[in-house]
Design a protein around this motif. Structure first.
Motif, PDB file in Angstrom:
ATOM      1  N   GLU A  30     107.427   8.105 -76.615  1.00 13.19           N
ATOM      2  CA  GLU A  30     106.737   9.137 -77.403  1.00 13.19           C
ATOM      3  C   GLU A  30     105.960   8.453 -78.514  1.00 13.19           C
ATOM      4  OE1 GLU A  30     107.768  12.682 -80.555  1.00 13.19           O
ATOM      5  OE2 GLU A  30     109.124  12.401 -78.853  1.00 13.19           O
ATOM      6  N   TYR A  31     104.657   8.714 -78.566  1.00 13.66           N
ATOM      7  CA  TYR A  31     103.848   7.996 -79.540  1.00 13.66           C
ATOM      8  C   TYR A  31     102.825   8.874 -80.261  1.00 13.66           C
ATOM      9  CZ  TYR A  31     101.437   7.553 -75.020  1.00 13.66           C
ATOM     10  OH  TYR A  31     100.888   7.793 -73.771  1.00 13.66           O
ATOM     11  N   ALA A  32     103.012  10.174 -80.276  1.00 14.95           N
ATOM     12  CA  ALA A  32     102.168  11.044 -81.096  1.00 14.95           C
ATOM     13  C   ALA A  32     102.829  12.414 -81.204  1.00 14.95           C
ATOM     14  CB  ALA A  32     100.771  11.183 -80.501  1.00 14.95           C
ATOM     15  N   ALA A  33     102.755  13.005 -82.413  1.00 14.89           N
ATOM     16  CA  ALA A  33     103.278  14.358 -82.646  1.00 14.89           C
ATOM     17  C   ALA A  33     102.163  15.179 -83.289  1.00 14.89           C
ATOM     18  CB  ALA A  33     104.508  14.316 -83.546  1.00 14.89           C
ATOM     19  N   TYR A  34     101.883  16.357 -82.717  1.00 13.86           N
ATOM     20  CA  TYR A  34     100.697  17.126 -83.072  1.00 13.86           C
ATOM     21  C   TYR A  34     101.037  18.488 -83.672  1.00 13.86           C
ATOM     22  CZ  TYR A  34      98.063  13.955 -79.991  1.00 13.86           C
ATOM     23  OH  TYR A  34      97.496  12.860 -79.402  1.00 13.86           O
ATOM     24  N   ALA A  35     100.214  18.895 -84.636  1.00 13.73           N
ATOM     25  CA  ALA A  35     100.087  20.290 -85.030  1.00 13.73           C
ATOM     26  C   ALA A  35      98.745  20.751 -84.477  1.00 13.73           C
ATOM     27  CB  ALA A  35     100.137  20.437 -86.547  1.00 13.73           C
ATOM     28  N   VAL A  36      98.776  21.479 -83.354  1.00 16.09           N
ATOM     29  CA  VAL A  36      97.566  21.849 -82.607  1.00 16.09           C
ATOM     30  C   VAL A  36      97.155  23.264 -82.979  1.00 16.09           C
ATOM     31  CG1 VAL A  36      96.577  22.158 -80.311  1.00 16.09           C
ATOM     32  CG2 VAL A  36      98.271  20.357 -80.705  1.00 16.09           C
ATOM     33  N   ALA A  37      95.869  23.432 -83.320  1.00 13.92           N
ATOM     34  CA  ALA A  37      95.412  24.756 -83.736  1.00 13.92           C
ATOM     35  C   ALA A  37      94.158  25.230 -83.008  1.00 13.92           C
ATOM     36  CB  ALA A  37      95.156  24.780 -85.238  1.00 13.92           C
ATOM     37  N   GLU A  38      93.204  24.330 -82.718  1.00 13.32           N
ATOM     38  CA  GLU A  38      91.948  24.664 -82.047  1.00 13.32           C
ATOM     39  C   GLU A  38      91.201  25.775 -82.784  1.00 13.32           C
ATOM     40  OE1 GLU A  38      91.461  24.410 -77.914  1.00 13.32           O
ATOM     41  OE2 GLU A  38      93.485  23.685 -77.539  1.00 13.32           O
ATOM     42  N   LEU A  39      90.763  25.454 -83.995  1.00 13.01           N
ATOM     43  CA  LEU A  39      90.069  26.420 -84.850  1.00 13.01           C
ATOM     44  C   LEU A  39      88.578  26.110 -84.931  1.00 13.01           C
ATOM     45  CD1 LEU A  39      92.522  26.596 -87.884  1.00 13.01           C
ATOM     46  CD2 LEU A  39      92.189  28.348 -86.124  1.00 13.01           C
ATOM     47  N   PRO A  40      87.707  27.114 -84.770  1.00 11.46           N
ATOM     48  CA  PRO A  40      86.275  26.890 -84.995  1.00 11.46           C
ATOM     49  C   PRO A  40      86.026  26.486 -86.446  1.00 11.46           C
ATOM     50  CG  PRO A  40      86.670  28.974 -83.869  1.00 11.46           C
ATOM     51  CD  PRO A  40      88.001  28.482 -84.332  1.00 11.46           C
ATOM     52  N   LEU A  41      85.065  25.591 -86.639  1.00  7.52           N
ATOM     53  CA  LEU A  41      84.711  25.138 -87.979  1.00  7.52           C
ATOM     54  C   LEU A  41      83.406  25.799 -88.412  1.00  7.52           C
ATOM     55  CD1 LEU A  41      85.500  21.329 -87.602  1.00  7.52           C
ATOM     56  CD2 LEU A  41      86.787  22.992 -88.959  1.00  7.52           C
ATOM     57  N   PRO A  42      83.237  26.039 -89.708  1.00  7.41           N
ATOM     58  CA  PRO A  42      81.971  26.613 -90.188  1.00  7.41           C
ATOM     59  C   PRO A  42      80.809  25.675 -89.881  1.00  7.41           C
ATOM     60  CG  PRO A  42      83.677  26.679 -91.891  1.00  7.41           C
ATOM     61  CD  PRO A  42      84.213  25.830 -90.802  1.00  7.41           C
ATOM     62  N   PRO A  43      79.600  26.205 -89.697  1.00 10.30           N
ATOM     63  CA  PRO A  43      78.436  25.342 -89.505  1.00 10.30           C
ATOM     64  C   PRO A  43      78.293  24.348 -90.657  1.00 10.30           C
ATOM     65  CG  PRO A  43      77.875  27.636 -89.081  1.00 10.30           C
ATOM     66  CD  PRO A  43      79.252  27.639 -89.668  1.00 10.30           C
ATOM     67  N   HIS A  44      77.806  23.160 -90.330  1.00 10.40           N
ATOM     68  CA  HIS A  44      77.542  22.093 -91.303  1.00 10.40           C
ATOM     69  C   HIS A  44      78.824  21.571 -91.947  1.00 10.40           C
ATOM     70  CE1 HIS A  44      73.413  23.308 -90.710  1.00 10.40           C
ATOM     71  NE2 HIS A  44      73.661  24.505 -91.222  1.00 10.40           N
ATOM     72  N   THR A  45      79.949  21.649 -91.216  1.00 14.47           N
ATOM     73  CA  THR A  45      81.179  21.031 -91.713  1.00 14.47           C
ATOM     74  C   THR A  45      81.029  19.522 -91.653  1.00 14.47           C
ATOM     75  OG1 THR A  45      82.597  22.872 -91.041  1.00 14.47           O
ATOM     76  CG2 THR A  45      83.655  20.735 -91.299  1.00 14.47           C
ATOM     77  N   ILE A  46      81.275  18.853 -92.764  1.00  9.09           N
ATOM     78  CA  ILE A  46      81.102  17.400 -92.824  1.00  9.09           C
ATOM     79  C   ILE A  46      82.410  16.683 -93.140  1.00  9.09           C
ATOM     80  CG2 ILE A  46      78.683  17.571 -93.482  1.00  9.09           C
ATOM     81  CD1 ILE A  46      79.554  16.977 -96.358  1.00  9.09           C
ATOM     82  N   GLY A  47      83.503  17.433 -93.246  1.00  4.13           N
ATOM     83  CA  GLY A  47      84.781  16.799 -93.535  1.00  4.13           C
ATOM     84  C   GLY A  47      85.905  17.804 -93.530  1.00  4.13           C
ATOM     85  N   LEU A  48      87.098  17.303 -93.835  1.00  2.39           N
ATOM     86  CA  LEU A  48      88.297  18.132 -93.848  1.00  2.39           C
ATOM     87  C   LEU A  48      89.176  17.685 -95.006  1.00  2.39           C
ATOM     88  CD1 LEU A  48      89.285  20.317 -91.722  1.00  2.39           C
ATOM     89  CD2 LEU A  48      90.960  18.605 -91.033  1.00  2.39           C
ATOM     90  N   SER A  49      89.852  18.652 -95.649  1.00  2.00           N
ATOM     91  CA  SER A  49      90.786  18.308 -96.723  1.00  2.00           C
ATOM     92  C   SER A  49      92.088  19.076 -96.525  1.00  2.00           C
ATOM     93  CB  SER A  49      90.185  18.621 -98.096  1.00  2.00           C
ATOM     94  OG  SER A  49      90.151  20.011 -98.335  1.00  2.00           O
ATOM     95  N   PHE A  50      93.181  18.485 -96.988  1.00  2.68           N
ATOM     96  CA  PHE A  50      94.483  19.143 -96.934  1.00  2.68           C
ATOM     97  C   PHE A  50      95.433  18.384 -97.846  1.00  2.68           C
ATOM     98  CE2 PHE A  50      94.121  16.189 -93.401  1.00  2.68           C
ATOM     99  CZ  PHE A  50      95.266  15.403 -93.515  1.00  2.68           C
TER     100      PHE A  50
END
Length: 721
Positions: free
Chosen positions: A619-639
């Motif tokens: 086992e070599y990856a653990a995911y939080a999977v959501a598949e959410l559309p992003l707003p137009p002109h998204t240039i990054g992500l923060s959390f």
């Protein structure tokens, strides 16, 4: 970051039908190519479904006897395309084609195509098979090197180079046996563990160190005679299959074979034999996997066995090989994921491109960020990367197909220069690199300085190894030295036919700084060298002659004017953030599926999640999977992340507007406690359309670890206020 991009409407200076007609008409007056380099087509006319070519700028040059290189810069109805091809006459006595493994091993950390070419002296090469990226980096299909079978084939097409130089594309199969005393059993795999269906495999030192493998009996072997893997061995003992073993020769017996074989005793002789079909191993010097087959008997071929669907159905960077009716071997690469340079092609379009070069059989190789082609350009001593890899740098890969010139070195025959043709706007300073080459285009010493003169003199001058363009017109640079001669064509334009500004969708922070670049092209589509200083202008903020934009607090329209032609781009200033319902939609997944761990929502915090992971050898990856559309002109992500200090790595998986996967590193878990993470996507990446997952990987080096992190307040960073 791995990314993807789709075609955009070409950007013309005037943006009108009149300008388009002018460009297409002007393309028909392109200057003739060197008559000595004509096995590659002087112009490309791909049939549908390849996009219609509006303007094309081909450059063809001889690499060595029997080897040519073509660089075709196309402007098409779906955007620009950058096509690179090496044409090889495999029957030429001075040509050799071979397969090279990364670091000469099946299991490795990967190696770039450029590095493999450099250390083996290749004059051209292309990336090879699909591989276990990021783990063992092993190629997935057949490997034959110097006539030795290193990895048995799977049901997928591969290219083989036969001993007479012929190239063959086929689905190879292997039939093998292992004889132990009086008993013969099937040999199901070579350098593959576990063997398919729990059978029997023979491992060689090329496999590398042998990892622990349950339900397998591992017999250590000593080579007696023959050419491994099909050779005679002596059994030296049963080794611990649950501990890592050093590289060597081993017989791996899986559970399905337990009833067919008695375990050998120390000293027993074990003989492995077998052969390939449809071409026997004794006829092959090199073979490398790939697929799918996309061209057969001159037509599109729907291969049921090769990688298909998903990303492969979209326009991406492509690598492939094709064989012409006369036996010519073509190494073909098309760049992608660069909207201003090359948007990539799909498999049907790639097949049509192969036909345009004269191919009748053709298959794809590993594409995307792996697509790389290297060539020894005229005047260079060695091969260098000819394309623009979509990762921004060369990706380490598993193997490649390489071309070698065995023509002997001779006395200097002529002088050459890079670039071979100078195309520039008035005021440009173009660096020149000249050298002497022999009749085979090998760089040799001339033993004397070179004198360079511009004819006519009013066109420009040579100063400190640079051509300085002073007036529009056509001419040449004459090179002389030590009885040798050479010429470089010169074309100087006052006004470009087309200008683009990079990056495609620029964004900068308030009061921040951004470097803009201008690219100019002539009416035939050839790139023009520009002066270092250009007349830039901006409606807000300021921009200097180097293209360095200093933002104010609002968006700005930035323009560049070159000889009366201009281009404009909108620079968005600042960003805003949009909260994403990530916690609401996320679910847990591991790779491979079914692993340990969990994803739990915090009932007291609607944006909070707890992601637990338990990495192991499987086992070599653990995911939080959501598949959410992003707003137009998204240039990054923060959390926000609650760091557990485990040294594991956090990454982001996204999809762009043409459904290609993009991966971005977010942070390393090395600071216990809550902290804010912001990830900006590279400006050259295509637009992100969907957030797929936030996930955790083990630390570098695949050390085992487990832990739990918190995720909170996931937001899209959107360009503009």
């Amino acid at each position: 970051m791995a990314s993807g991009g789709e075609g955009e409407t070409p950007l013309f200076v005037k943006g009108s039908i009149l300008a388009l007609c002018f460009l297409v008409a002007a393309a028909s007056t392109a200057p003739p190519l060197d008559a000595a380099a004509q096995s590659l087509p002087a112009r490309l006319f791909p049939e549908l479904p390849f996009p219609r070519v509006l303007v094309q700028a081909p450059t063809i040059e001889n690499v060595a006897p029997g080897i040519e290189y073509g660089d075709y810069q196309l402007l098409t109805t779906i955007g620009p395309l950058s096509v690179h091809v090496v044409a090889v006459d495999p029957h030429n006595a001075d040509v050799r084609v071979g397969e090279i493994l990364a670091h000469d091993a099946l299991t490795s950390r990967g190696e770039t195509v450029g590095s493999m070419a450099d250390r083996t002296g290749a004059v051209a090469g292309i990336n090879g098979d699909y591989f276990d990226i990021g783990n063992s980096n092993r190629p997935t299909n057949i490997v034959v090197r110097n006539g030795t079978l290193l990895h048995a084939p799977r049901k997928r097409y591969a290219i083989a180079i036969e001993r007479d130089g012929s190239a063959t594309i086929a689905e190879f199969s292997f039939t093998g046996q292992v004889q132990i005393g009086e008993r013969t059993i099937s040999l199901d795999a070579v350098d593959e563990l576990p063997a398919p269906d729990g059978g029997t495999a023979l491992l060689t030192p090329a496999f590398g160190s042998v990892p622990p493998e349950e339900n397998t009996t591992l017999v250590s072997l000593e080579l007696l005679d023959g050419t491994p893997p099909l050779a005679r061995y002596r059994a030296t003992g049963i080794v611990d299959n649950l501990s890592r073993q050093p590289p060597g020769y081993y017989l791996a017996i899986g559970p399905a074979a337990y009833g067919d074989v008695e375990l050998p005793n120390d000293g027993d002789v074990i003989e492995a034999s077998g052969d390939l079909s449809p071409v026997g191993l004794d006829q092959i010097v090199a073979a490398m996997g790939g697929g799918p087959l996309i061209l057969h008997d001159g037509d599109w071929y729907e291969d049921p066995d090769g990688p298909s669907g998903g990303e492969y159905a979209k326009r991406i960077p492509c690598s492939g090989v094709a064989i012409g009716a006369d036996g010519t071997l073509y190494l073909i690469e098309v760049d992608g994921r660069h909207p201003l340079v090359s948007v990539g092609i799909d498999r049907h379009e790639f097949s049509a491109l192969m036909r345009a070069f004269g191919g009748v059989e053709g298959m794809a190789l590993d594409g995307g960020g792996s697509s790389t082609i290297v060539v020894r350009r005229v005047g260079d001593a060695g091969a260098s990367v000819a394309n623009d890899p979509s990762d921004g740098v060369e990706r380490p890969v598993a193997n490649g197909l390489f071309v070698y010139s065995t023509a002997p070195f001779g006395p200097p025959a002529r002088l050459v220069a890079r670039p071979q043709i100078v195309r520039a706007v008035t005021g440009a300073q173009v660096p020149l690199q000249w050298s002497a080459v022999d009749a085979a285009n090998h760089v040799v010493s001339s033993g004397a300085p070179v004198n360079a003169v511009v004819v006519p003199s009013w066109l420009g001058e040579i100063r400190d190894g640079r051509f300085i363009a002073t007036a529009p017109g056509d001419g040449r640079i004459v090179l002389r030295g030590s009885g040798l001669h050479g010429e470089v064509a010169v074309e100087v334009e006052r006004t470009p036919a087309r200008i683009t500004i990079a990056p495609a969708e620029p964004n900068v922070d308030e009061n921040g700084t951004l470097v803009l670049g201008a690219h100019a092209y002539d009416a035939h589509g050839y790139r023009l060298d520009l002066p270092q200083l250009l007349p830039w202008s901006a409606t807000a903020g300021s921009v200097d002659p180097h293209g360095i934009f200093h933002a104010a607090t609002q968006n700005a329209s930035v323009a560049v004017n070159i000889g009366g032609a201009s281009a404009t781009t909108l620079v968005t200033v600042g960003t805003h953030e949009v909260t994403l319902p990530f916690a609401e939609h996320a679910h847990f997944m591991t790779l491979p599926r079914g692993g340990e761990g969990s994803l739990v929502r915090d009932p007291a915090c609607e944006t909070c999640l707890r992601l637990a992971f338990a990495f192991s050898s499987s086992e070599y990856a653990a995911y939080a999977v959501a598949e959410l559309p992003l707003p137009p002109h998204t240039i990054g992500l923060s959390f926000d992340v609650d760091d557990d200090g485990s040294a594991a790595r956090v990454r982001i998986a996204l999809r762009n507007t043409i459904n290609e996967t993009m991966l971005a590193d977010a942070t390393v878990l090395d600071q216990a406690g809550w902290r804010h993470v912001a990830v900006r996507f590279p400006p050259e990446a295509s637009a992100a359309a969907k957030l797929i997952a936030i996930y955790v990987l083990p630390p570098e080096g695949m050390q085992l670890s487990d832990g739990e992190i918190g995720l909170r307040d996931v937001r899209a960073i959107v360009a503009g206020k």
